[in-house]
Design a protein around this motif. Structure first.
Motif, PDB file in Angstrom:
ATOM      1  N   ARG A 177     -13.817   1.127   7.685  1.00 10.95           N
ATOM      2  CA  ARG A 177     -13.989   2.174   8.699  1.00 10.95           C
ATOM      3  C   ARG A 177     -14.330   1.575  10.062  1.00 10.95           C
ATOM      4  O   ARG A 177     -14.913   0.486  10.140  1.00 10.95           O
ATOM      5  N   LEU A 178     -14.034   2.322  11.108  1.00 10.99           N
ATOM      6  CA  LEU A 178     -14.407   1.876  12.448  1.00 10.99           C
ATOM      7  C   LEU A 178     -15.644   2.642  12.900  1.00 10.99           C
ATOM      8  O   LEU A 178     -15.689   3.878  12.807  1.00 10.99           O
ATOM      9  N   ALA A 179     -16.619   1.896  13.404  1.00  9.83           N
ATOM     10  CA  ALA A 179     -17.855   2.542  13.874  1.00  9.83           C
ATOM     11  C   ALA A 179     -17.551   3.490  15.024  1.00  9.83           C
ATOM     12  O   ALA A 179     -18.147   4.565  15.138  1.00  9.83           O
ATOM     13  N   VAL A 180     -16.592   3.100  15.877  1.00 11.36           N
ATOM     14  CA  VAL A 180     -16.314   3.933  17.053  1.00 11.36           C
ATOM     15  C   VAL A 180     -15.642   5.264  16.691  1.00 11.36           C
ATOM     16  O   VAL A 180     -15.585   6.174  17.505  1.00 11.36           O
ATOM     17  N   GLU A 181     -15.150   5.362  15.461  1.00 11.68           N
ATOM     18  CA  GLU A 181     -14.517   6.616  15.037  1.00 11.68           C
ATOM     19  C   GLU A 181     -15.388   7.370  14.044  1.00 11.68           C
ATOM     20  O   GLU A 181     -14.949   8.316  13.402  1.00 11.68           O
ATOM     21  N   THR A 182     -16.619   6.903  13.864  1.00 14.76           N
ATOM     22  CA  THR A 182     -17.522   7.509  12.890  1.00 14.76           C
ATOM     23  C   THR A 182     -18.673   8.168  13.654  1.00 14.76           C
ATOM     24  O   THR A 182     -19.148   7.589  14.640  1.00 14.76           O
ATOM     25  N   ASP A 242     -15.078  -2.899  12.930  1.00 18.74           N
ATOM     26  CA  ASP A 242     -14.931  -3.215  14.363  1.00 18.74           C
ATOM     27  C   ASP A 242     -16.182  -3.821  15.001  1.00 18.74           C
ATOM     28  O   ASP A 242     -16.212  -4.033  16.206  1.00 18.74           O
ATOM     29  N   MET A 243     -17.195  -4.112  14.201  1.00 17.37           N
ATOM     30  CA  MET A 243     -18.459  -4.575  14.772  1.00 17.37           C
ATOM     31  C   MET A 243     -18.311  -5.845  15.609  1.00 17.37           C
ATOM     32  O   MET A 243     -19.033  -6.044  16.584  1.00 17.37           O
ATOM     33  N   LEU A 244     -17.399  -6.714  15.194  1.00 19.10           N
ATOM     34  CA  LEU A 244     -17.224  -7.974  15.935  1.00 19.10           C
ATOM     35  C   LEU A 244     -15.936  -7.973  16.759  1.00 19.10           C
ATOM     36  O   LEU A 244     -15.492  -9.011  17.240  1.00 19.10           O
ATOM     37  N   GLY A 256      -9.254 -12.592  19.494  1.00 19.52           N
ATOM     38  CA  GLY A 256      -9.508 -11.175  19.285  1.00 19.52           C
ATOM     39  C   GLY A 256     -10.963 -10.858  18.978  1.00 19.52           C
ATOM     40  O   GLY A 256     -11.386  -9.701  19.039  1.00 19.52           O
ATOM     41  N   SER A 257     -11.752 -11.867  18.654  1.00 19.87           N
ATOM     42  CA  SER A 257     -13.107 -11.591  18.184  1.00 19.87           C
ATOM     43  C   SER A 257     -14.138 -11.738  19.297  1.00 19.87           C
ATOM     44  O   SER A 257     -14.055 -12.652  20.126  1.00 19.87           O
ATOM     45  N   LEU A 258     -15.142 -10.853  19.272  1.00 15.26           N
ATOM     46  CA  LEU A 258     -16.220 -10.958  20.259  1.00 15.26           C
ATOM     47  C   LEU A 258     -16.982 -12.261  20.103  1.00 15.26           C
ATOM     48  O   LEU A 258     -17.639 -12.729  21.027  1.00 15.26           O
ATOM     49  N   ARG A 259     -16.879 -12.853  18.910  1.00 15.23           N
ATOM     50  CA  ARG A 259     -17.590 -14.110  18.660  1.00 15.23           C
ATOM     51  C   ARG A 259     -17.190 -15.197  19.650  1.00 15.23           C
ATOM     52  O   ARG A 259     -17.988 -16.041  20.014  1.00 15.23           O
ATOM     53  N   SER A 260     -15.913 -15.159  20.039  1.00 11.00           N
ATOM     54  CA  SER A 260     -15.449 -16.242  20.906  1.00 11.00           C
ATOM     55  C   SER A 260     -15.938 -16.048  22.339  1.00 11.00           C
ATOM     56  O   SER A 260     -15.710 -16.894  23.189  1.00 11.00           O
ATOM     57  N   THR A 261     -16.618 -14.927  22.620  1.00  9.68           N
ATOM     58  CA  THR A 261     -17.090 -14.685  23.991  1.00  9.68           C
ATOM     59  C   THR A 261     -18.524 -15.189  24.202  1.00  9.68           C
ATOM     60  O   THR A 261     -19.061 -15.076  25.294  1.00  9.68           O
ATOM     61  N   VAL A 262     -19.133 -15.688  23.137  1.00  9.79           N
ATOM     62  CA  VAL A 262     -20.545 -16.102  23.217  1.00  9.79           C
ATOM     63  C   VAL A 262     -20.633 -17.614  23.038  1.00  9.79           C
ATOM     64  O   VAL A 262     -19.974 -18.173  22.166  1.00  9.79           O
ATOM     65  N   LYS A 263     -21.466 -18.263  23.839  1.00 10.84           N
ATOM     66  CA  LYS A 263     -21.686 -19.707  23.647  1.00 10.84           C
ATOM     67  C   LYS A 263     -22.492 -19.921  22.380  1.00 10.84           C
ATOM     68  O   LYS A 263     -23.577 -19.334  22.225  1.00 10.84           O
TER      69      LYS A 263
END
Ligand code: NA7
Length: 530
Positions: free
Chosen positions: A252-257, A283-285, A480-487
């Motif tokens: 499930r997607l949090a943004v649609e819940t 979609d959390m990450l 595609g992942s938010l992980r790659s946006t953080v040092k």
């Protein structure tokens, strides 16, 4: 001299090195492992700091290659402490008589491929050289400790400890004023234990981190019995899950819940505890909006646990939750309610230097009896690049990896024939349950070697094109992942001069295994067998 002393040289006798030795022996090949430590265990040999424990449930953080082994071993806690994991490693070494193939207290300093002799020449720190057809790096992802570059570090007249190189004799902090530098997983685990002994504990925080409670507890005998009775199905099911870790993951997607429902799921996962906290939604990450809901949820938890509002705010991370690896703690935030524990925020006013008496910051020396450096690792590539590895035509691995690590399926490097990397960069490794990932990696490469032997080939080597395509794929998936946006240590962001590349394969274990299987099904596509 170009004869081969062994079929295979393995670097490291942690969980990967030990399983390799077992497999090679089963295949009738001669193998020798060189290990810097004085016994087996790898990461679990070095990381003996107080509170060190695994953050994957122990019933799943174990080998599955031998049914008797997995039936006979008893884990005492939900997340086993380091001494027990080390005992397990030692038990495996005893059970399969592995130590006779391991040379301990020996560091591999160089490994050069000999183009003429078509074998590897390995130099160890005892000055000896050994030759082998195959060279396998089982050096671990988090085994090169990051000694921080803080001026005056050696001037301190008290005791300095490094979590990644903890003494083998017990350390007693009773009656001491202790500093812990760092707020990663290691700092969180150790400081809770140190606070139980010390007269005072001061934690120096540069970046606050998100942590989920472990809710560690003694193993429930019924749960253990269920697991042991159903190991084949449970292990098989775990392999179908992104992280190789059995848990309830929802698509499930949090943004649609509805928000209340998302909160309820997060609350249930907080109560359950552990690394899979973000697994309730897909979609959390990947979606900032979803990530913020989870981050706010944890920030509210921190505020509800920590009594002093100023300390609570300092402890609240402001970045992506899960960007840096989530920590799993046993009372870290609550510890700051103790009168003898304080938090020093060094984000704005950094540590200037270490002095003989303590830590100089903001023009003031804070005095300590002991300083604990919980400052992380030169992760994933560090242990490779500490060895002078040279492939065809003397090309150095450090030059080949100048812009970041390059591998084919995380296991081979173009220009480095007959060299394999267990859970290497470009494999899912640290984003998964390491034990099954190690087993998968070891089984894949030993089967490749077996195939070569059957086909009477001498050399297996990834092609430059296959490597380039894999590196591009690893980078694409990471984008595609938010992980790659953080040092973080995932992307070299924790070490000053490291190239910024997301090193593990973020596509998940099932997708990765499928790709590795396809390589085999297509007659070792992307490799040359000579
Ligand atoms: P981490 O997670 O890399 O944490 C290291 C911590 O040390 C982190 O808080 C750093 O702050 C801090 N640090 C590093 N260098 C310095 C200096 N020079 N001054 C102050 N603070 C510093 O390492 P861990 O060992 O805790 O955990 C690694 C993994 O092992 C973990 O994720 C688990 O999978 C097991 P920063 O965030 O860089 O500002």
């Amino acid at each position: 001299m170009d004869h081969e002393d062994f079929d295979v040289i393995v670097v490291g006798a942690g969980f990967a090195g030990m399983y390799l030795l077992h497999r090679f022996r089963q295949m009738g090949m001669t193998a020798r492992a060189f290990e810097t430590g004085s016994d087996v265990g790898g990461t679990w040999y070095w990381n003996r700091y107080p509170g060190a424990r695994v953050d994957v449930e122990s019933m799943q953080y174990s080998y599955q290659f031998d049914e008797e082994l997995q039936q006979e071993w008893e884990w005492s806690e939900r997340y086993s402490p380091q001494p027990e994991i080390l005992r397990y490693a030692q038990h495996v070494a005893d059970r399969f008589d592995l130590r006779r193939d391991i040379q301990f207290n020996t560091r591999v300093v160089a490994a050069h491929f000999d183009d003429q002799a078509v074998n590897w020449k390995i130099t160890t720190d005892d000055g000896k050289q050994t030759r082998s057809r195959f060279f396998v790096l089982a050096v671990g992802c988090l085994s090169s400790f990051n000694k921080p570059d803080i001026p005056g570090l050696d001037d301190f007249s008290g005791n300095s400890y490094f979590t990644g190189q903890w003494p083998h004799t017990p350390v007693d902090f009773s009656g001491q004023n202790v500093a812990v530098i760092g707020t990663g997983s290691t700092a969180m685990q150790s400081s809770v234990e140190i606070a139980k002994q010390a007269k005072s504990l001061t934690v120096f925080q540069r970046t606050p981190n998100f942590s989920i409670p472990a809710h560690n507890r003694p193993q429930d005998p019924e749960y253990v019995a269920y697991f042991k009775a159903n190991y084949p199905e449970l292990r098989a099911k775990a392999k179908t899950v992104y992280g190789g870790l059995l848990d309830d993951f929802d698509e499930r997607l949090a943004v649609e819940t509805p928000r209340e429902e998302v909160e309820a799921v997060l609350e249930a996962r907080w109560k359950k505890g552990g690394l899979t906290f973000l697994g309730g939604f897909a979609d959390m990450l990947y979606d900032h909006r979803a990530n913020i809901i989870a981050a706010d949820f944890v920030r509210d938890k921190i505020r509800s646990i920590v009594e002093d509002p100023e300390t609570a705010e300092l402890l609240c991370p402001t970045n992506i939750i899960g960007g840096k690896r989530l920590c799993v703690d046993s009372g870290y935030y609550k510890m700051f309610n103790l009168p003898h524990v304080q938090l020093v925020d060094i984000a704005g006013t950094p540590i200037e230097r270490i002095t003989p008496e303590g830590i100089l910051r903001g023009g003031e020396v804070l005095k300590f009896d002991s300083i604990v450096y919980a400052t992380g690792f030169d992760a994933i590539t560090g242990s490779y690049l500490r060895i002078d590895i040279r492939g065809r035509n003397g090309r150095a691995l450090k030059d080949h990896w100048e812009g970041g690590p390059r591998t084919y399926i995380g296991m081979a490097v173009a220009g480095f024939p007959n060299m394999f990397t267990v859970t290497g960069p470009g494999s899912p490794s640290v984003l998964t349950n390491m034990l099954p990932s190690i087993e998968m990696s070891v089984e894949w490469m030993t089967e490749a070697i077996d195939t070569m032997r059957r086909k009477q080939k001498r050399v297996i080597e990834a092609t430059p094109q296959a490597e380039a395509d894999w590196v591009a794929h690893v980078n694409d998936v990471a984008k595609g992942s938010l992980r790659s946006t953080v040092k973080s240590w995932y992307n070299g962001g924790n070490i000053g001069d490291k190239p910024s590349v997301f090193m593990p394969y973020i596509g998940g274990l099932p997708a990765y295994v499928r790709k590795c299987d396809e390589v085999v099904e297509n007659d070792y596509r992307g490799f040359e067998l000579l």
